[in-house]
Write a protein that holds these residues in place. Sequence first.
Motif, short mmCIF file in Angstrom:
data_model
loop_
_atom_site.label_atom_id
_atom_site.label_comp_id
_atom_site.label_asym_id
_atom_site.label_seq_id
_atom_site.Cartn_x
_atom_site.Cartn_y
_atom_site.Cartn_z
N UNK A 192 9.69 7.37 2.24
CA UNK A 192 8.80 6.21 2.25
C UNK A 192 9.35 5.07 3.11
N UNK A 193 10.68 4.94 3.14
CA UNK A 193 11.27 3.85 3.91
C UNK A 193 10.93 3.91 5.39
N UNK A 194 10.52 5.10 5.88
CA UNK A 194 10.24 5.24 7.30
C UNK A 194 9.01 4.45 7.74
N UNK A 195 8.11 4.15 6.81
CA UNK A 195 6.96 3.31 7.17
C UNK A 195 7.46 1.94 7.63
N UNK B 43 1.57 7.04 0.31
CA UNK B 43 2.35 8.21 -0.12
C UNK B 43 1.42 9.32 -0.60
N UNK B 44 0.39 8.94 -1.33
CA UNK B 44 -0.56 9.92 -1.84
C UNK B 44 -1.46 10.47 -0.73
N UNK C 129 0.81 -1.23 0.00
CA UNK C 129 0.00 0.00 0.00
C UNK C 129 0.84 1.28 0.00
N UNK C 130 2.16 1.17 -0.15
CA UNK C 130 3.03 2.35 -0.05
C UNK C 130 2.64 3.47 -1.01
#
Length: 589
Positions: free
Chosen positions: A111-114, A101-102, A96-97
């Motif tokens: 994004x990598x922080x998720x 993001x959106x 779901x990244x």
Amino acid sequence: MAAQAHPSDRESLNSSKAASLDAPTMVSGTDDKAVDGVPPSTPSAASNAPCGPGGPQAPAVSSPVELPLSRRVLLVAITMFVIVLGAGGQQGLNIALPSMQKDLGIAQNDLQWIASAYGLASGCLVPLSGRIADVFGRKLCFMIGIGWYAVFNLVGSFLDNRIAVIVTRALAGMGASMGAPSAFGLIAANIHGKNRATAFAIFSAGAPLGAGTGMVLGGVFTAYTEPGWRAVLWFFAGLGFLAAVLAFFFVPKDQPNPNADKRIDIPGAFLVTAGLVLFQFSISYGSSAPKGWKTPYIAALFPVSVLLLAAFVFWEYHVQHHTNRPPLIRLALFTRAKGRLAAMYLVGFIAMAGFVSIGFNATLFYQQVQGASAMTAALQFLPCIVSGLIATLSLSKLIHIIPGQAIICTGFLCTGISATFFAVSKRDTLYWTFPFNAAWLMVIGVDFLMATGAVFVSRLAAQGEQSVAGALFQTLMQLGGALGLALTSVIATTEREKALGKGFEYIDALAKGISASFWLCAALNFTACIIALFILRGMGIVGGHGKGGKPGGPGGPGGAGTPGPGKAPTAESASEKTEKQENARKEQV
């Protein structure tokens, strides 16, 4: 090297450890023999042998009865939830990244922080959590950890701020850090002999099962439901609450040891936790900080983290050899089996650095480079689930007949080849060529590593340090994964910017960056394989059972079975003396 004498009983024990074995035996592959001279991790085996040549025998009392099959199945199934939840939640959110993001306005570099926030918290707190579980009860810590995980998954699902969501991922990781070492310790304490090796192999099946569930649900929820990625968090929160309830009713109670030293090394806990937090933060945030690795606070925090971890090692040595307090982690763990336990920790660290980033970058490759929908990307990951389940279930048999080194090296080769296939895949590469074969090969390495490593670690850990030993293994794998994500993120960003500077379209530039990340993943896995070929030699068959016993095997508490010819019946003493004798023998190699 002889330990310095001390008036306390603890230091007297340390002195006895100086008279260790000079010529440890190699792995026999059976539980009634030692692994590199270390007796099996059981009070039963320990109590039946003298402390040293001519040493006193432990008092012989009847061994506890092995759990019946139905209870063992329930225990493994319930503890496996912690692996299912961790892998499933992470993979579900990975799919779901782009949607997250959106919705949350997350920059590409962030994004990598998720994923990293969860790994940061779960990896850094595992050593302390392992000690707490060993001291205050593994069942209680397991239930608290799983419940904590569920609560913050639920909280995060209702938030709209990207920083708040990342914080809840870190808090959920704290719960996982409590649950994972407790699960390891529960299996090691309640299942013995050959059954223990089988249990750990099946327990490891939680990783592909959870990852597969998360991928499919992430795709379905993102594509076909209004809440999208939030529904992924709802599902795994509910599963976490269910696991906590089942554990309350069906997981066996911990057997209290009134003589156990329940003091916790608070200075050591602070040093290792602070050091790990700063280390993981530095390497995770270094690529996306305003000036990258040249950002002043990144340049300052990284050396501080190294100093804190070095101080932790010296402090633990001081506590173990110059005080009567129990250390947080026995440094002797790193020297067990002529250093092969430390070698297992090392190859796990390197291999996870090369594995975690494959799944992360494969998601971006499918959706952002090849333009697949979230649902299509989820289906393209299905070969991972099937091969992962086949690998772990097959390993429950293979671990008893094939040397551990061969199993681990084969897995690393498979994952390295997977990363290579992804690296050579292009924007228009047909799925059924390289990507398909990369998908089914990808998870074999980590599945073989987790199961084989868990059995090896549990056999070399004393009864009172099972959760800590397992926690250390998990921590180093978590650190490896965080380091791998950071390195691949740096490489992907650098290569993407270079390609954009040369006039490439954004998608083609993105593909070049992701391809470079895959090449690094391949190199790390092949490196882990080469290292394992040399430093795990003589590891032997880690999942064997006693020659004269039943599959429960001599050498497991409560799982002694029928002794072989000429062997005295094993016995277990709950006295502090027996536990000290066992710990002393564990630290002899």
